[in-house]
Design a protein around this motif. Structure first.
Motif, PDB file in Angstrom:
ATOM      1  N   ASP A 127       0.745  -1.324  -0.161  1.00  0.00           N
ATOM      2  CA  ASP A 127      -0.057  -0.036   0.110  1.00  0.00           C
ATOM      3  C   ASP A 127       0.924   1.374   0.104  1.00  0.00           C
ATOM      4  N   PHE A 128       1.871   1.339   0.904  1.00  0.00           N
ATOM      5  CA  PHE A 128       2.580   2.589   1.039  1.00  0.00           C
ATOM      6  C   PHE A 128       3.497   2.774  -0.240  1.00  0.00           C
ATOM      7  N   GLU A 129       3.878   1.624  -0.886  1.00  0.00           N
ATOM      8  CA  GLU A 129       4.872   1.786  -2.069  1.00  0.00           C
ATOM      9  C   GLU A 129       3.998   1.829  -3.134  1.00  0.00           C
ATOM     10  N   LEU A 130       2.727   1.557  -3.430  1.00  0.00           N
ATOM     11  CA  LEU A 130       2.104   1.835  -4.583  1.00  0.00           C
ATOM     12  C   LEU A 130       1.619   3.427  -4.373  1.00  0.00           C
ATOM     13  N   GLY A 131       1.162   3.732  -3.265  1.00  0.00           N
ATOM     14  CA  GLY A 131       0.728   5.250  -3.151  1.00  0.00           C
ATOM     15  C   GLY A 131       1.807   6.305  -3.817  1.00  0.00           C
ATOM     16  N   THR A 132       3.196   5.815  -3.353  1.00  0.00           N
ATOM     17  CA  THR A 132       4.316   6.792  -3.842  1.00  0.00           C
ATOM     18  C   THR A 132       4.509   6.427  -5.301  1.00  0.00           C
TER      19      THR A 132
END
Length: 658
Positions: free
Chosen positions: A279-284
């Motif tokens: 989730d964190f990586e996709l958002g960035t």
């Protein structure tokens, strides 16, 4: 913002920077032994990082205030096409009845054209019972076998079969409210229109994140008897910090209850599979692709959070390792695709997971001096008071002044101390490239065993050593000696209080309730005197509800309603009635009226679905959204001491009877 406030904020930062410069230049014991010098450098490095994260947070709050950045959600623009939306509910091995609540709630989501909402269950276990549940609710089902890419692989597998321009992600336990699409889709429609009018100066919207909200008390609220006093620990990030991130167009994706533009997820290659926090990586990655991300402040879903110590620690360890992995994958310090605001937000997120190692260092530093006379800060008391005290207390005032009412800094330190003994080592290991074994989904069911009691040992050890250090350091001191040693005593006392809270949290608290109770005031009817009479519910749960009679019905209550009596009730829901039966288990006073607690016979079929919707559609108002500012952490500490002493007294009393 007034001139005085601006001056105060700037002065706090300037004084803190002056202190840090003084610390680096004049207070490091360069001639001490190697181990002492290393610890001294770790301590000053921790102070620099703590101040840096505070500066970043203050800067973004001031920036949001200056630019008056406040996300306003528009109404549906009926002149624009209404997009189709896929509601993807992701499941691994969770209980089917827990999944049912989320799927059921998805069928009640409001949308101008319900036929354009497509409910999808994404099951990486390919379970027949989940497929049957999908058929029961007329939802699409996509199962898979031999998934090696966890949640990300499951979602990517399902996305290849879907084609709507927007899709939402929900975890199994995150139950959507009926207004979820109303709080998210209009933002996309507005963005589509703005892009059509001026695509040169408008950035496309990649996703909208709604807050992570929970309908049960978390481990801090429940174990500290604070369900009415402090909000959920995750509210500070979801409803404050991430909204602030979103005001800079770079909200973080937190794993569930978010709405995405399908084209950008395809553009960045789908959900990343090289991290524990996809989730964190996709958002960035979406932000790096030139798309903005927003965060709303109003909860539009609600889930269940673990309250057993083992489950909470396991969950946070996975998050910590995942964020460290993702930051390494994204090269957040040198990646040229990151804007400076986005980079600052990511660095601040990265440094947050190092705060637990810093907390351990802060706890140990005064103990070293108090017990062993190991001095890791070379400073004269009066110079320290002149250089350190003004900046420290002014900075803390500014942090309090710029924050909202969700959480104060004191509670933040307690929560940080609680996680510190279990997170600082995984963060260090992950940073060094030492990976953990494969993680499993956090169990939401509360499980306690004798092994869980061992989790208290790090807190008790630190608490006991800190207590000994306080006594030893102050024993026999008088007058100026007490004054000169007051800084050491101050830090020892602060850590002692924080660790006392951690002890109480780790001690736990018995869980008697099988299902959560929700504050729900619903006007309905009760069968009395061969006719339906008016009643109003006070609260409700899956297993029961309480109600009071209303209007002229109250004249009938004394002769009609008795404890042990079976009653028939009906509650309005979406143009029809939910029919319920149950037994009155308790009669009590409710203000000037009688209140009746009913144990329900669990309904089936359509009545069950509508009743579940009545319970779970909306935030659980029995829990607070803001902190009770009239009750301080010291009040809470006193309350916990007294409650637990009373319990101990009752146990001793029972033992002495025999």
């Amino acid at each position: 913002m007034s001139i005085i406030k601006k001056i105060t904020y700037v002065l706090a930062i300037v004084l803190s920077v002056i202190y840090l410069i003084w610390r680096v230049v004049f207070t490091i014991p360069w001639h001490a032994g190697l181990l002492v010098l290393i610890f001294a450098l770790l301590l000053v490095g921790s102070e620099i990082m703590s101040n840096l994260t505070a500066f970043i947070l203050i800067f973004f709050r001031m920036l949001a205030f200056k630019n008056k950045l406040n996300l306003k959600i528009p109404d549906y623009d009926h002149t624009q096409p209404l997009p189709d939306v896929d509601i993807i509910i992701v499941t691994h091995n969770e209980d089917v009845e827990l999944l049912r609540k989320t799927v059921n709630a998805a069928t009640f989501i409001d949308y101008p054209d319900p036929h354009k909402v497509h409910i999808v269950i994404s099951d990486d276990s390919n379970r027949p019972e989940v497929k049957a549940l999908a058929a029961e609710y007329h939802a699409q089902y996509f199962g898979m076998d031999d998934n090696h890419d966890a949640k990300a692989g499951n979602i990517n597998h399902t996305l290849q079969f879907l084609h709507s321009p927007l899709f939402a992600i929900f975890d199994t336990d995150m139950i959507p409210f009926s207004g979820f699409l109303k709080d998210t889709v209009p933002l996309f429609i507005e963005n589509f229109k703005q892009l059509a009018d001026d695509d040169q100066n408008v950035k496309p919207l990649g996703f909208v994140q709604t807050p992570q909200s929970f309908y049960n008390a978390d481990i801090f609220q429940f174990n500290l008897f604070s369900e009415k006093i402090v909000p959920n620990e995750q509210d500070f990030f979801s409803r404050d910090v991430n909204v602030l991130n979103g005001s800079n167009d770079t909200a973080l994706f937190t794993g569930s209850n978010a709405l995405f533009l399908r084209e950008v997820v395809d553009k960045v290659g789908g959900f990343p599979t090289d991290t524990l926090t996809e989730d964190f990586e996709l958002g960035t990655e979406i932000n790096m692709a030139g798309y903005i991300s927003l965060a709303t402040a109003q909860p539009q879903s609600s889930g269940i959070t673990p309250i057993d110590l083992k489950g909470v620690i396991k969950q946070r360890t996975r998050w910590a390792r995942g964020v460290i992995q993702s930051c390494r994958n994204l090269h957040i310090f040198i990646n040229p695709k990151l804007g400076w605001k986005n980079r600052l937000i990511l660095i601040n997120t990265y440094l947050y997971w190092w705060s637990f190692a810093r907390r351990i260092i802060y706890i140990i530093a005064p103990i070293l001096y108090a017990l062993f006379k190991i001095q890791v800060v070379m400073a004269n008391f009066w110079i320290l008071m002149i250089v350190w005290a003004p900046g420290y207390f002014l900075l803390h005032y500014v942090l309090k002044d710029t924050s909202d009412s969700i959480r104060n800094e004191r509670w933040g330190e307690i929560q940080e101390t609680f996680f510190a003994p279990y997170l600082f080592i995984p963060v260090i290991l992950e940073t060094l490239g030492v990976k953990a074994k494969k993680f499993k989904v956090t169990e939401k069911n509360v499980t306690f065993s004798i092994i869980d009691k061992l989790y208290i040992l790090p807190y008790f050890s630190l608490w006991l050593v800190t207590l000994i250090a306080i006594v030893k350091f102050n024993y026999g001191k008088f007058g100026s000696e007490i004054l000169i040693g007051s800084v050491i005593t101050f830090w020892l006392l602060m850590h002692f209080i924080n660790l006392s809270f951690c002890l109480f949290i780790a001690m736990g608290r018995p869980v008697y309730r099988k299902t959560e109770r929700f504050s729900r005031q619903i006007d309905g009817d009760i069968w009395l005197g061969n006719s339906w009479q008016d009643m109003r519910t006070n609260d409700a749960s899956e297993g029961g509800l309480s109600f009071r009679l209303s209007g002229d019905t109250r004249d009938l209550e004394h002769s009609q309603l008795l404890q042990g009596q079976t009653v028939k009730l009906r509650l309005p829901s979406h143009g029809q009635y939910v029919n319920l039966t149950g037994k009155i288990m308790r009669v009590s006073h409710y203000n000037a009226d009688f209140a009746y607690s009913v144990q329900l016979t669990v309904p089936n079929g359509d009545d069950r679905n509508h009743y579940l919707q009545l319970i779970y559609n909306g935030f659980n108002d029995t829990l607070p959204l803001t902190q009770d500012t009239w009750i301080s952490p010291f009040d809470e500490l006193y309350t916990n001491v007294m409650i637990r002493l009373q319990k101990l007294e009752r146990r001793v009393s029972r033992l002495t009877r025999f």
